[in-house]
Design a protein around this motif. Structure first.
Motif, mmCIF file in Angstrom:
data_model
loop_
_atom_site.group_PDB
_atom_site.id
_atom_site.type_symbol
_atom_site.label_atom_id
_atom_site.label_comp_id
_atom_site.label_asym_id
_atom_site.label_seq_id
_atom_site.Cartn_x
_atom_site.Cartn_y
_atom_site.Cartn_z
ATOM 1 N N MET A 109 26.269 -37.874 -7.290
ATOM 2 C CA MET A 109 25.482 -36.926 -8.049
ATOM 3 C C MET A 109 24.049 -37.445 -8.095
ATOM 4 N N SER A 110 23.098 -36.614 -7.781
ATOM 5 C CA SER A 110 21.700 -37.030 -7.827
ATOM 6 C C SER A 110 21.230 -37.088 -9.272
ATOM 7 N N HIS A 111 20.196 -37.893 -9.490
ATOM 8 C CA HIS A 111 19.655 -38.017 -10.838
ATOM 9 C C HIS A 111 19.190 -36.667 -11.373
ATOM 10 N N ALA A 112 18.653 -35.815 -10.506
ATOM 11 C CA ALA A 112 18.171 -34.503 -10.938
ATOM 12 C C ALA A 112 19.296 -33.622 -11.454
ATOM 13 N N ALA A 113 20.529 -33.871 -11.007
ATOM 14 C CA ALA A 113 21.655 -33.053 -11.427
ATOM 15 C C ALA A 113 22.254 -33.530 -12.749
ATOM 16 N N LEU A 114 21.823 -34.691 -13.230
ATOM 17 C CA LEU A 114 22.360 -35.204 -14.485
ATOM 18 C C LEU A 114 21.849 -34.361 -15.646
ATOM 19 N N PRO A 115 22.684 -34.145 -16.674
ATOM 20 C CA PRO A 115 22.213 -33.365 -17.814
ATOM 21 C C PRO A 115 21.200 -34.157 -18.636
ATOM 22 N N PHE A 116 20.367 -33.417 -19.348
ATOM 23 C CA PHE A 116 19.418 -34.007 -20.280
ATOM 24 C C PHE A 116 20.215 -34.549 -21.458
ATOM 25 N N LEU A 117 19.912 -35.751 -21.899
ATOM 26 C CA LEU A 117 20.565 -36.336 -23.070
ATOM 27 C C LEU A 117 19.552 -36.455 -24.202
ATOM 28 N N ALA A 118 19.959 -36.069 -25.384
ATOM 29 C CA ALA A 118 19.102 -36.152 -26.559
ATOM 30 C C ALA A 118 19.815 -36.910 -27.662
ATOM 31 N N LEU A 119 19.085 -37.792 -28.317
ATOM 32 C CA LEU A 119 19.599 -38.582 -29.428
ATOM 33 C C LEU A 119 19.097 -37.968 -30.723
ATOM 34 N N GLY A 120 20.023 -37.600 -31.581
ATOM 35 C CA GLY A 120 19.671 -37.120 -32.914
ATOM 36 C C GLY A 120 19.904 -38.239 -33.902
ATOM 37 N N VAL A 121 18.972 -38.423 -34.830
ATOM 38 C CA VAL A 121 19.082 -39.493 -35.810
ATOM 39 C C VAL A 121 18.741 -38.967 -37.197
ATOM 40 N N GLY A 122 19.602 -39.289 -38.124
ATOM 41 C CA GLY A 122 19.307 -39.092 -39.544
ATOM 42 C C GLY A 122 19.105 -40.473 -40.126
ATOM 43 N N CYS A 123 18.184 -40.607 -41.062
ATOM 44 C CA CYS A 123 17.994 -41.938 -41.643
ATOM 45 C C CYS A 123 17.521 -41.854 -43.078
ATOM 46 N N ARG A 124 17.845 -42.891 -43.805
ATOM 47 C CA ARG A 124 17.349 -43.022 -45.166
ATOM 48 C C ARG A 124 15.869 -43.376 -45.091
ATOM 49 N N GLN A 125 15.154 -43.095 -46.140
ATOM 50 C CA GLN A 125 13.718 -43.348 -46.163
ATOM 51 C C GLN A 125 13.392 -44.810 -45.882
ATOM 52 N N ARG A 126 14.190 -45.724 -46.385
ATOM 53 C CA ARG A 126 13.912 -47.155 -46.225
ATOM 54 C C ARG A 126 14.882 -47.843 -45.268
ATOM 55 N N ALA A 127 15.384 -47.116 -44.297
ATOM 56 C CA ALA A 127 16.303 -47.713 -43.315
ATOM 57 C C ALA A 127 15.581 -48.833 -42.565
ATOM 58 N N ASP A 128 16.304 -49.894 -42.264
ATOM 59 C CA ASP A 128 15.743 -51.052 -41.571
ATOM 60 C C ASP A 128 15.743 -50.802 -40.060
ATOM 61 N N ALA A 129 14.584 -50.874 -39.445
ATOM 62 C CA ALA A 129 14.447 -50.585 -38.011
ATOM 63 C C ALA A 129 15.244 -51.561 -37.162
ATOM 64 N N GLU A 130 15.203 -52.839 -37.493
ATOM 65 C CA GLU A 130 15.927 -53.836 -36.696
ATOM 66 C C GLU A 130 17.434 -53.574 -36.746
ATOM 67 N N ALA A 131 17.943 -53.220 -37.922
ATOM 68 C CA ALA A 131 19.369 -52.901 -38.046
ATOM 69 C C ALA A 131 19.703 -51.641 -37.242
ATOM 70 N N ALA A 132 18.786 -50.673 -37.227
ATOM 71 C CA ALA A 132 18.999 -49.451 -36.449
ATOM 72 C C ALA A 132 19.057 -49.771 -34.969
ATOM 73 N N PHE A 133 18.130 -50.620 -34.472
ATOM 74 C CA PHE A 133 18.153 -51.022 -33.061
ATOM 75 C C PHE A 133 19.478 -51.687 -32.729
ATOM 76 N N ALA A 134 19.911 -52.589 -33.611
ATOM 77 C CA ALA A 134 21.139 -53.342 -33.369
ATOM 78 C C ALA A 134 22.373 -52.446 -33.382
ATOM 79 N N PHE A 135 22.311 -51.327 -34.079
ATOM 80 C CA PHE A 135 23.433 -50.390 -34.137
ATOM 81 C C PHE A 135 23.446 -49.434 -32.940
ATOM 82 N N ILE A 136 22.294 -48.888 -32.608
ATOM 83 C CA ILE A 136 22.226 -47.826 -31.598
ATOM 84 C C ILE A 136 22.596 -48.314 -30.203
ATOM 85 N N GLY A 137 22.048 -49.433 -29.783
ATOM 86 C CA GLY A 137 22.329 -49.938 -28.431
ATOM 87 C C GLY A 137 23.815 -50.081 -28.157
#
Length: 141
Positions: free
Chosen positions: A1-29
């Motif tokens: 399958m060519s890269h052009a045929a791959l579907p678009f992927l979108a990440l949706g994120v909800g977060c608390r106002q004071r969510a920790d960015a480093e913890a978010a990085f460590a979770f998402i990956g």
């Protein structure tokens, strides 16, 4: 399958106002890797418009190299029939039944076309939720 045929992927994120960015990085990956998804395939990061200036979302978008797209609660609420995990508690808090799933779908078009689908339902992490949608990009009507 060519890269052009791959579907678009979108990440949706909800977060608390004071969510920790480093913890978010460590979770998402690992959350994406466990599902066989390469973060490099993501094309957009979506969330609720009232989080537009949230430093965690800004840092996450920068970290992933993605544009941050935000949507009003009413637009996300219109996608409730397509959500896999709608929440009355989220509705009471922000005015829509889901942020992560709805924002991922909304990144594919407003409204997203019928081929758009959630491929990772809402996952809860430290102060954040995430979901991934796949499909062709749709033009607004």
């Amino acid at each position: 399958m060519s890269h052009a045929a791959l579907p678009f992927l979108a990440l949706g994120v909800g977060c608390r106002q004071r969510a920790d960015a480093e913890a978010a990085f460590a979770f998402i990956g690992p959350a994406l890797a466990e599902r066989g998804l390469d973060p490099a395939r993501l094309g957009a990061l979506g969330s609720l418009d009232r989080r537009r200036d949230n430093p965690t979302l800004s840092r996450l978008a920068e970290h992933l190299g993605l544009p941050l797209r935000v949507f009003p609660a009413a637009e996300l609420e219109a996608l409730t029939p397509r959500l896999l995990t709608p929440s009355a508690a989220v509705f009471r808090a922000v005015g829509c039944h889901g942020v992560a799933e709805a924002a991922a779908l909304a990144c594919l078009g407003t409204p997203p076309g019928p081929a758009a689908r959630l491929i990772v339902p809402k996952l809860a992490g430290p102060g954040i939720t995430l979901a991934v949608a796949a499909g062709p990009l749709e033009s607004p009507a």
